[in-house]
Design a protein around this motif. Structure first.
Motif, PDB file in Angstrom:
ATOM      1  N   VAL A  29      24.520  58.754  38.993  1.00 18.62           N
ATOM      2  CA  VAL A  29      24.898  59.940  38.672  1.00 18.62           C
ATOM      3  C   VAL A  29      26.204  59.232  39.419  1.00 18.62           C
ATOM      4  N   THR A  30      27.214  60.316  38.407  1.00 19.45           N
ATOM      5  CA  THR A  30      28.813  59.988  38.559  1.00 19.45           C
ATOM      6  C   THR A  30      29.772  61.128  39.971  1.00 19.45           C
ATOM      7  N   PHE A  31      30.670  60.238  40.106  1.00 22.64           N
ATOM      8  CA  PHE A  31      31.027  61.488  41.083  1.00 22.64           C
ATOM      9  C   PHE A  31      32.769  60.900  41.133  1.00 22.64           C
ATOM     10  N   ARG A  32      33.401  61.761  41.262  1.00 19.87           N
ATOM     11  CA  ARG A  32      34.967  61.687  41.732  1.00 19.87           C
ATOM     12  C   ARG A  32      34.970  61.488  42.893  1.00 19.87           C
ATOM     13  N   VAL A  33      35.649  60.906  43.962  1.00 23.67           N
ATOM     14  CA  VAL A  33      35.938  60.303  45.556  1.00 23.67           C
ATOM     15  C   VAL A  33      36.755  60.366  46.254  1.00 23.67           C
ATOM     16  N   MET A  34      37.360  60.531  46.837  1.00 23.90           N
ATOM     17  CA  MET A  34      38.959  60.814  47.127  1.00 23.90           C
ATOM     18  C   MET A  34      39.197  59.078  47.368  1.00 23.90           C
ATOM     19  N   GLN A  35      40.428  58.636  47.594  1.00 23.97           N
ATOM     20  CA  GLN A  35      40.877  57.836  47.202  1.00 23.97           C
ATOM     21  C   GLN A  35      40.763  56.212  48.500  1.00 23.97           C
ATOM     22  N   ASP A  36      40.624  57.107  49.109  1.00 29.41           N
ATOM     23  CA  ASP A  36      40.381  55.852  50.706  1.00 29.41           C
ATOM     24  C   ASP A  36      38.836  55.790  50.815  1.00 29.41           C
ATOM     25  N   ALA A  37      37.986  56.212  50.192  1.00 27.23           N
ATOM     26  CA  ALA A  37      37.299  56.969  50.394  1.00 27.23           C
ATOM     27  C   ALA A  37      36.009  55.224  50.094  1.00 27.23           C
ATOM     28  N   THR A  38      34.760  55.311  51.215  1.00 31.80           N
ATOM     29  CA  THR A  38      34.188  53.716  50.953  1.00 31.80           C
ATOM     30  C   THR A  38      32.498  53.938  50.608  1.00 31.80           C
ATOM     31  N   ARG A  39      32.139  52.917  50.469  1.00 30.98           N
ATOM     32  CA  ARG A  39      30.884  52.586  49.904  1.00 30.98           C
ATOM     33  C   ARG A  39      29.576  53.738  50.533  1.00 30.98           C
ATOM     34  N   GLY A  40      29.663  53.016  52.055  1.00 27.67           N
ATOM     35  CA  GLY A  40      28.681  53.447  53.268  1.00 27.67           C
ATOM     36  C   GLY A  40      29.180  55.072  53.500  1.00 27.67           C
ATOM     37  N   VAL A  42      30.522  57.673  50.985  1.00 27.59           N
ATOM     38  CA  VAL A  42      29.594  57.799  49.811  1.00 27.59           C
ATOM     39  C   VAL A  42      28.515  58.022  50.293  1.00 27.59           C
ATOM     40  N   LYS A  43      27.895  57.288  50.048  1.00 30.32           N
ATOM     41  CA  LYS A  43      26.133  57.206  50.910  1.00 30.32           C
ATOM     42  C   LYS A  43      25.848  58.364  51.076  1.00 30.32           C
ATOM     43  N   ALA A  44      26.307  57.904  53.178  1.00 29.60           N
ATOM     44  CA  ALA A  44      26.254  59.004  53.310  1.00 29.60           C
ATOM     45  C   ALA A  44      26.415  60.948  53.371  1.00 29.60           C
ATOM     46  N   ALA A  45      27.534  61.072  52.022  1.00 33.15           N
ATOM     47  CA  ALA A  45      28.067  61.977  51.683  1.00 33.15           C
ATOM     48  C   ALA A  45      27.162  62.375  50.775  1.00 33.15           C
ATOM     49  N   LEU A  49      24.269  65.974  51.519  1.00 29.20           N
ATOM     50  CA  LEU A  49      24.786  67.314  50.454  1.00 29.20           C
ATOM     51  C   LEU A  49      23.719  67.300  49.947  1.00 29.20           C
ATOM     52  N   PHE A  50      22.996  66.293  49.643  1.00 32.26           N
ATOM     53  CA  PHE A  50      22.230  66.939  48.001  1.00 32.26           C
ATOM     54  C   PHE A  50      20.285  66.141  48.857  1.00 32.26           C
ATOM     55  N   LYS A  51      20.800  66.178  49.609  1.00 29.43           N
ATOM     56  CA  LYS A  51      18.984  66.041  50.222  1.00 29.43           C
ATOM     57  C   LYS A  51      17.812  64.180  49.439  1.00 29.43           C
ATOM     58  N   VAL A  52      19.262  63.500  48.985  1.00 30.02           N
ATOM     59  CA  VAL A  52      18.180  62.546  48.785  1.00 30.02           C
ATOM     60  C   VAL A  52      18.319  60.913  48.775  1.00 30.02           C
ATOM     61  N   LEU A  86      19.665  56.136  42.303  1.00 28.99           N
ATOM     62  CA  LEU A  86      19.373  57.653  43.252  1.00 28.99           C
ATOM     63  C   LEU A  86      18.275  56.333  43.223  1.00 28.99           C
ATOM     64  N   ALA A  87      16.774  56.481  44.423  1.00 33.09           N
ATOM     65  CA  ALA A  87      15.929  55.824  44.300  1.00 33.09           C
ATOM     66  C   ALA A  87      14.933  56.783  43.731  1.00 33.09           C
ATOM     67  N   PRO A  88      14.049  55.618  42.857  1.00 34.83           N
ATOM     68  CA  PRO A  88      13.378  56.227  42.401  1.00 34.83           C
ATOM     69  C   PRO A  88      12.566  57.344  42.514  1.00 34.83           C
ATOM     70  N   GLY A  89      12.355  58.176  41.658  1.00 34.28           N
ATOM     71  CA  GLY A  89      12.000  59.569  42.091  1.00 34.28           C
ATOM     72  C   GLY A  89      12.724  60.605  42.045  1.00 34.28           C
ATOM     73  N   GLN A  90      13.850  60.544  43.275  1.00 29.38           N
ATOM     74  CA  GLN A  90      14.959  61.056  42.999  1.00 29.38           C
ATOM     75  C   GLN A  90      15.546  61.285  41.939  1.00 29.38           C
ATOM     76  N   GLU A  91      16.328  63.221  42.029  1.00 27.31           N
ATOM     77  CA  GLU A  91      17.117  63.472  41.257  1.00 27.31           C
ATOM     78  C   GLU A  91      18.126  63.799  41.745  1.00 27.31           C
ATOM     79  N   ILE A  92      19.706  64.726  40.946  1.00 25.37           N
ATOM     80  CA  ILE A  92      20.130  65.331  41.641  1.00 25.37           C
ATOM     81  C   ILE A  92      20.508  66.442  40.576  1.00 25.37           C
ATOM     82  N   ASN A  93      20.483  68.172  40.604  1.00 28.73           N
ATOM     83  CA  ASN A  93      20.489  69.371  39.444  1.00 28.73           C
ATOM     84  C   ASN A  93      21.246  69.637  40.050  1.00 28.73           C
ATOM     85  N   PHE A  94      22.950  69.685  39.259  1.00 22.92           N
ATOM     86  CA  PHE A  94      24.194  70.422  39.664  1.00 22.92           C
ATOM     87  C   PHE A  94      23.686  71.237  39.337  1.00 22.92           C
TER      88      PHE A  94
END
Length: 98
Positions: A29-40, A42-45, A49-52, A86-94
């Motif tokens: 899944v592709t997101f636009r993120v803040m300029q100073d956001a780190t990988r960690g 983004v992963k935690a967010a 937010l999406f419980k995946v 995303l991990a196998p079997g995981q899905e985000i439905n907007f």
């Protein structure tokens, strides 16, 4: 990580032809993120937010293009994108996300 900070890291999902193709092919899944956001962050967010479960995050900075608006020179904004695997079997439905 601060919970308030995590709520602000993700700015918007990117819905385009390329991101749809990547989502179908690689379960990303592709997101636009803040300029100073780190990988960690983004992963935690995304997990908060999406419980995946997130496997990995790739981040890139896309420079804004120089454009002309009539006789005036302008510039589109710089964008930081995050491709979230995303991990196998995981899905985000907007449509159902809050």
């Amino acid at each position: 990580m601060n919970q308030d900070r995590l709520m602000k890291v993700l700015l918007a999902p990117i819905v385009s032809e390329k991101s749809t193709m990547v989502a179908d092919k690689n379960n990303q899944v592709t997101f636009r993120v803040m300029q100073d956001a780190t990988r960690g962050e983004v992963k935690a967010a995304v997990e908060l937010l999406f419980k995946v479960q997130v496997e990995s995050v790739q981040v890139l900075n896309a420079k804004g293009k120089a454009k002309r608006f009539g006789r005036f020179d302008g510039r589109r904004r710089n964008v930081r994108k995050a491709y979230v695997s995303l991990a196998p079997g995981q899905e985000i439905n907007f449509a159902e996300a809050r």
